[in-house]
Design a protein around this motif. Structure first.
Motif, PDB file in Angstrom:
ATOM      1  N   VAL A 130       0.967  -1.018  -0.062  1.00 11.20           N
ATOM      2  CA  VAL A 130       0.055   0.054   0.147  1.00 11.20           C
ATOM      3  C   VAL A 130       0.924   1.310   0.027  1.00 11.20           C
ATOM      4  N   ASP A 131       1.022   2.022  -0.946  1.00 14.22           N
ATOM      5  CA  ASP A 131       1.511   3.291  -1.117  1.00 14.22           C
ATOM      6  C   ASP A 131       0.665   4.246  -0.631  1.00 14.22           C
ATOM      7  N   ILE A 132       1.003   4.713   0.543  1.00 16.98           N
ATOM      8  CA  ILE A 132       0.391   5.729   1.075  1.00 16.98           C
ATOM      9  C   ILE A 132       0.122   7.191   0.684  1.00 16.98           C
ATOM     10  N   LYS A 133       1.159   7.679   0.032  1.00 13.97           N
ATOM     11  CA  LYS A 133       1.417   8.705  -0.665  1.00 13.97           C
ATOM     12  C   LYS A 133       0.429   8.910  -1.914  1.00 13.97           C
ATOM     13  N   HIS A 134       0.696   7.908  -2.859  1.00 15.56           N
ATOM     14  CA  HIS A 134       0.126   7.944  -4.197  1.00 15.56           C
ATOM     15  C   HIS A 134      -1.185   7.206  -4.403  1.00 15.56           C
ATOM     16  N   GLY A 164       5.454   6.045  -9.449  1.00 18.71           N
ATOM     17  CA  GLY A 164       6.409   6.877  -8.562  1.00 18.71           C
ATOM     18  C   GLY A 164       6.464   6.557  -7.258  1.00 18.71           C
ATOM     19  N   THR A 165       6.124   5.201  -6.793  1.00 16.17           N
ATOM     20  CA  THR A 165       6.267   4.817  -5.273  1.00 16.17           C
ATOM     21  C   THR A 165       7.599   4.700  -4.905  1.00 16.17           C
ATOM     22  N   GLU A 166       7.965   5.314  -3.712  1.00 20.42           N
ATOM     23  CA  GLU A 166       8.919   4.975  -2.932  1.00 20.42           C
ATOM     24  C   GLU A 166       9.066   4.103  -1.792  1.00 20.42           C
ATOM     25  N   PRO A 167      10.083   3.365  -1.477  1.00 21.23           N
ATOM     26  CA  PRO A 167       9.839   2.323  -0.387  1.00 21.23           C
ATOM     27  C   PRO A 167       9.535   2.853   0.987  1.00 21.23           C
ATOM     28  N   GLN A 168       9.863   4.153   1.016  1.00 22.61           N
ATOM     29  CA  GLN A 168       9.624   4.736   2.498  1.00 22.61           C
ATOM     30  C   GLN A 168       8.150   5.110   2.594  1.00 22.61           C
ATOM     31  N   ASP A 169       7.282   5.242   1.685  1.00 23.66           N
ATOM     32  CA  ASP A 169       5.922   5.376   1.421  1.00 23.66           C
ATOM     33  C   ASP A 169       5.099   4.276   1.483  1.00 23.66           C
ATOM     34  N   ARG A 223      12.641  -9.873   5.225  1.00 23.23           N
ATOM     35  CA  ARG A 223      13.917  -9.360   4.824  1.00 23.23           C
ATOM     36  C   ARG A 223      14.045  -8.953   3.398  1.00 23.23           C
ATOM     37  N   ILE A 224      13.350  -9.654   2.473  1.00 21.00           N
ATOM     38  CA  ILE A 224      13.393  -9.147   0.964  1.00 21.00           C
ATOM     39  C   ILE A 224      12.818  -7.780   0.912  1.00 21.00           C
ATOM     40  N   LEU A 225      11.486  -7.601   1.665  1.00 20.80           N
ATOM     41  CA  LEU A 225      10.828  -6.260   1.616  1.00 20.80           C
ATOM     42  C   LEU A 225      11.590  -5.337   2.408  1.00 20.80           C
ATOM     43  N   PHE A 226      12.516  -5.493   3.295  1.00 22.13           N
ATOM     44  CA  PHE A 226      13.516  -4.541   4.100  1.00 22.13           C
ATOM     45  C   PHE A 226      14.476  -4.225   3.428  1.00 22.13           C
ATOM     46  N   SER A 227      14.909  -5.042   2.531  1.00 21.76           N
ATOM     47  CA  SER A 227      16.116  -4.954   1.656  1.00 21.76           C
ATOM     48  C   SER A 227      15.781  -3.844   0.368  1.00 21.76           C
ATOM     49  N   THR A 228      14.521  -3.775   0.388  1.00 14.04           N
ATOM     50  CA  THR A 228      14.085  -2.669  -0.728  1.00 14.04           C
ATOM     51  C   THR A 228      13.894  -1.320  -0.345  1.00 14.04           C
ATOM     52  N   GLY A 229      14.285  -1.072   1.274  1.00 14.42           N
ATOM     53  CA  GLY A 229      14.034   0.139   1.606  1.00 14.42           C
ATOM     54  C   GLY A 229      12.831   0.475   2.558  1.00 14.42           C
ATOM     55  N   ILE A 230      11.905  -0.419   2.654  1.00  6.65           N
ATOM     56  CA  ILE A 230      10.864  -0.229   3.200  1.00  6.65           C
ATOM     57  C   ILE A 230      11.253  -0.288   4.764  1.00  6.65           C
ATOM     58  N   PRO A 231      10.694   0.683   5.560  1.00  4.81           N
ATOM     59  CA  PRO A 231      11.322   0.699   7.169  1.00  4.81           C
ATOM     60  C   PRO A 231      10.620  -0.619   7.555  1.00  4.81           C
ATOM     61  N   SER A 232      11.504  -1.273   8.660  1.00  2.00           N
ATOM     62  CA  SER A 232      11.158  -2.305   9.309  1.00  2.00           C
ATOM     63  C   SER A 232       9.756  -2.093   9.926  1.00  2.00           C
TER      64      SER A 232
END
Length: 274
Positions: A130-134, A164-169, A223-232
């Motif tokens: 879920v991209d909370i920004k876009h 345009g999704t960024e992992p932190q979003d 771990r795969i998800l975290f490796s993309t830059g999604i915050p833990s």
């Protein structure tokens, strides 16, 4: 995940996603459908031996209980690939009310409120994005092959390309799947995961001896998800084993393939519903 029954229909949800007013999501259970044994009772999988009319009736029942428009559903066509399809309202009905128009689709993404994503499970790992920004969403089916091919990372990359999704979003969740308590694999499968040196495979792969290993798909996907830059802090794991909870959930292994199946659903509410 939280569990509730609405008119005897069992529904699982992630609290972190339920808190978003513009989002709908749910994961089905075995409870509340019309299918007879051995598909009893909420079977949402076609092609298992249960008549199609039962499956379609179950979709109507589940959607009514979980709050989805059944006409908006569009289904994956899973082959344990990392193929991802962007869908819109034009795709509503595909794979459920009319035949699938494509094969080999294990991930669905959209930013269109006119369509609801549907993917299928009976031990493999459901991944919600879920991209909370876009306000864009994605669902991915990730069994051992998909996990070894890093389906979660492929989804993040594709959502960046499309929205345009960024992992932190992103909020990402790992749904019910066969757990590390029950998922025994052989040497060839284990070697696919042993290659993932950047993810510390010893954290999700345990040797039992005689060429057998226990595999933790929950942790590998986390771990795969975290490796993309999604915050833990933005990754939630259900830690709900399908084989241990076979009274509530479908497990391919527990039933030796004689089974129904579950579905994950994810969609964006229309503006008039907010």
């Amino acid at each position: 995940m939280t569990y509730e029954e609405v008119r005897s229909v069992g529904i699982l949800r992630f609290p972190v996603l339920s808190g978003l007013p513009w989002l709908r999501h749910a994961f089905s259970t075995r409870k509340g459908g019309v299918s007879p044994e051995p598909y009893d009772s909420m079977n949402l999988n076609f092609g298992r031996g249960d008549p199609d009319e039962n499956v379609r009736q179950n979709f109507h029942i589940f959607c009514g209980a979980a709050g989805f428009d059944p006409e908006s559903l569009t289904a994956s066509a899973q082959t344990h690939s990392t193929e991802i399809r962007r869908v819109t309202g034009r795709d509503a009905g595909n794979g459920i009310w009319r035949p699938k128009d494509r094969t080999g689709v294990d991930g669905l993404i959209t930013n269109d409120p006119a369509v609801t994503l549907v993917t299928y499970y009976a031990d493999c790992t459901p991944l919600f994005f879920v991209d909370i920004k876009h306000q864009a969403v994605g669902l991915a089916h990730s069994g051992w092959r998909g996990t070894a091919a890093r389906m979660g990372a492929v989804m993040v990359h594709r959502m960046r390309e499309e929205f345009g999704t960024e992992p932190q979003d992103l909020l990402a969740t790992v749904g019910p799947a066969i757990g590390p308590c029950c998922y025994e694999v052989d040497e060839p499968v284990a070697q696919e995961f042993a290659k993932m040196n950047d993810l510390s495979p010893s954290t999700f792969l345990t040797e039992k001896g005689e060429g057998k290993y226990m595999l933790n798909l929950w942790e590998a996907n986390r771990r795969i998800l975290f490796s993309t830059g999604i915050p833990s802090s933005s990754i939630s794991v259900a830690e709900l084993c399908t084989q241990c909870h076979r009274d509530l959930l479908w497990s391919h292994r527990a039933t030796k393939g004689l089974r129904g199946g579950m579905a994950a659903m994810l969609g964006i509410r229309k503006e008039e519903e907010l």
